[in-house]
Design a protein around this motif. Structure first.
Motif, mmCIF file in Angstrom:
data_model
loop_
_atom_site.group_PDB
_atom_site.id
_atom_site.type_symbol
_atom_site.label_atom_id
_atom_site.label_comp_id
_atom_site.label_asym_id
_atom_site.label_seq_id
_atom_site.Cartn_x
_atom_site.Cartn_y
_atom_site.Cartn_z
ATOM 1 N N ASP A 161 0.778 -0.975 -0.070
ATOM 2 C CA ASP A 161 0.141 0.026 0.039
ATOM 3 C C ASP A 161 0.821 1.227 -0.001
ATOM 4 O O ASP A 161 1.182 1.913 -0.970
ATOM 5 C CB ASP A 161 -0.960 -0.007 1.405
ATOM 6 N N GLU A 209 -5.018 -4.266 5.203
ATOM 7 C CA GLU A 209 -5.008 -3.529 3.595
ATOM 8 C C GLU A 209 -5.532 -4.550 2.427
ATOM 9 O O GLU A 209 -5.854 -3.965 1.638
ATOM 10 C CB GLU A 209 -3.920 -2.740 3.544
ATOM 11 N N HIS A 280 -11.524 3.648 5.546
ATOM 12 C CA HIS A 280 -10.689 4.584 5.882
ATOM 13 C C HIS A 280 -11.774 5.986 5.929
ATOM 14 O O HIS A 280 -11.349 7.206 5.826
ATOM 15 C CB HIS A 280 -9.775 5.165 4.767
ATOM 16 N N HIS A 296 -2.557 1.430 12.329
ATOM 17 C CA HIS A 296 -3.456 1.695 11.133
ATOM 18 C C HIS A 296 -4.358 0.688 10.357
ATOM 19 O O HIS A 296 -5.495 1.108 10.353
ATOM 20 C CB HIS A 296 -2.384 2.118 9.881
ATOM 21 N N VAL A 300 -8.455 0.297 10.386
ATOM 22 C CA VAL A 300 -8.857 0.086 9.356
ATOM 23 C C VAL A 300 -9.842 -0.998 9.281
ATOM 24 O O VAL A 300 -11.265 -1.112 8.890
ATOM 25 C CB VAL A 300 -8.050 -0.041 7.803
HETATM 26 CO CO LIG Z 1 -4.614 2.862 4.725
#
Ligand SMILES: [Co+2]
Ligand SMILES: NC(=O)c1ccc[n+]([C@@H]2O[C@H](COP(=O)([O-])OP(=O)(O)OC[C@H]3O[C@@H](n4cnc5c(N)ncnc54)[C@H](O)[C@@H]3O)[C@@H](O)[C@H]2O)c1
Ligand SMILES: O=C(CO)[C@@H](O)[C@H](O)[C@H](O)[C@H](O)COP(=O)(O)O
Length: 418
Positions: A161, A209, A280, A296, A300
């Motif tokens: 990502d 992700e 997000h 993070h 998410v």
């Molecule tokens: Co992200």
């Protein structure tokens, strides 16, 4: 200024007699490469030197390395640059979400100034996770209004990502990525061997992700995660077994291909309805408020769990599909609930994200597994209902409880079963 009253001047400038003004138009074509290369710091590989202007012996670059990566891989990195007689300065920087700020960026600028780099020839090379790549990307785009840079991601989020797009940024004023730019690295080298030293929790963090891409555009990737998610988590994408190797390659390839398919036609985000924004919408506020507890990808995942429930309540997902999604989150050891969630926090988060999306919700929601739609009609009542259902279905696995350390045996989680 309308195009009808414009007169083109000989050198391509346009002048309007009506408004007595010029119109300047320019286009910038960009291209950048994202390349798999296992063992990037083995002396026989020269990928990293391609962009460091000069010939061997006169190569010069400024290298910024994550402090944990330096502890684990610093000797090999230094040996590589020495072997190739590169004139480089290596700056070691502590990088995590709590120091993803402008002060860290400014410190890096000071060190670059002290070393001195030629404006177009001597690249910055960043070796680290998403945090360091975002900071150094920002520095590179600001330094003399644009310095060349190369990325070597060392985390799973970095590989799938943060290392493949063009967004840079730092947190500011308690807000996630509030300051940032769009800047492409000249080259990103993806070396999954770095993941061997990443702790299990950060592998799961990156898998969140990957799950995002699966949920909104790739049902086959979702099935891969259903079948092989625990294996790639256990094996850290190192291909310890033949099945694990096949799964690691397939998952990485599909996740990056899916991400780049979405990024390339909308690199500068002219279109604000982005399916890769899935997960997000609420998570930037959740992540910053829960800092440093939620990583993070974990934030998410909590957002994806909430929006999975919203899609279910709207009839866009069947109960079976909803439960398959929760089962994968659980198998990847990701949280699907956090105590910070309440309707007011969610409404506030949505407000902030609406400003980021130019006044509209543009909320991506799954349609079945692998499809997406954007909605603009979420009400506080809907958030309340989704939050209440998620509290029953979700799993608040946070680091202190429910998360395995490397080598421990797997336990079943409390998330809803299929
Ligand atoms: Co992200
Ligand atoms: N620019 C983008 O498009 C984009 C996309 C996704 C995420 N991000 C950003 O990325 C950040 C998250 O990135 P992250 O998850 O890589 O976090 P991170 O950079 O904080 O790295 C996680 C931890 O792993 C350590 N580490 C890094 N590589 C290691 C290795 N090989 N072995 C052992 N330890 C290692 C780091 O020191 C750090 O403690 C967030 O700030 C997020 O906003 C940016
Ligand atoms: O987390 C990130 C980037 O930080 C990515 O996973 C993701 O695809 C998007 O770029 C995010 O939606 C974040 O975008 P933004 O809120 O920083 O503009």
């Amino acid at each position: 200024m309308t195009s009808t009253n414009l007169t083109e001047t000989p050198l391509g400038l346009h002048f309007s007699e009506g408004s007595q003004g010029w119109l300047v138009r320019a286009e910038k074509q960009i291209s950048y490469e994202v390349r798999f290369r296992d063992g990037i710091f083995r002396p026989e590989f020269t990928d990293l030197l391609e962009k460091a202007g000069g010939n061997e012996g006169t190569l010069r670059c400024f290298v910024i390395v994550d402090s944990n990566v330096d502890i684990l891989h610093g000797d090999q990195i230094r040996a590589y640059f020495e072997h190739h007689r590169v004139d480089c300065s290596i700056m070691v920087v502590e990088a995590n979400e709590t120091v993803k700020d402008f002060e860290t960026a400014a410190r890096i600028v000071s060190e670059i100034d002290a070393f001195g780099i030629a404006r177009r020839k001597d690249p910055l090379i960043v070796i680290g996770g998403g945090v360091l790549m975002d900071i150094v990307g920002l520095v590179a785009s600001l330094y003399r209004r644009g310095a060349p840079f190369l990325r070597v991601p060392t985390t799973l989020i970095g590989l799938v990502d943060a290392g493949v797009g063009v967004k840079t940024g730092v947190n500011f004023n308690g807000h996630k990525n509030r300051l940032g730019t769009y800047a492409s690295a000249d080259l990103t080298l993806l070396d999954r061997r770095f993941l061997s030293t990443l702790d299990r929790r950060h592998i799961g963090n990156g898998l969140a992700e990957i799950l995002k891409i699966a949920l909104i555009k790739d049902a086959t990737l979702f099935e891969l995660l259903e079948e092989h998610g625990p294996t790639v988590l256990d094996e850290k994408f190192q291909g310890v077994t033949a099945a694990g190797e096949q799964a690691a390659q397939s998952v990485l390839h599909a996740a990056i291909q899916g991400m780049l398919e979405e990024l390339q036609p909308n690199l500068w985000e002219a279109q604000l309805e982005r399916c890769v924004d899935y997960g997000h919408t609420f998570s930037p506020t959740l992540e910053m408020r829960a800092l440093p507890e939620l990583l993070h990808g974990e934030a998410v995942c909590v957002d994806m769990a909430l929006t999975t429930v919203m899609a279910f309540l709207r009839g866009q997902l069947t109960e079976r599909q909803r439960d398959r999604i929760f089962a994968v989150m659980s198998a990847l050891e990701l949280p699907s609930w956090h105590p910070i969630l309440d309707p007011d926090t969610l409404a506030h988060a949505l407000q902030d994200t609406m400003r980021h999306r130019d006044g509209q919700q543009r909320l991506p929601l799954p349609v079945g597994i692998g499809g997406v739609t954007f909605v603009n009609d979420v009400t506080p009542q809907e958030l309340e209902a989704a939050c209440a259902l998620l509290e029953r279905l979700g799993d608040a696995r946070v680091p202190e409880h429910g998360r395995r350390r490397d080598g421990e045996s797997r336990q079943t989680s409390g998330a809803s079963a299929a």
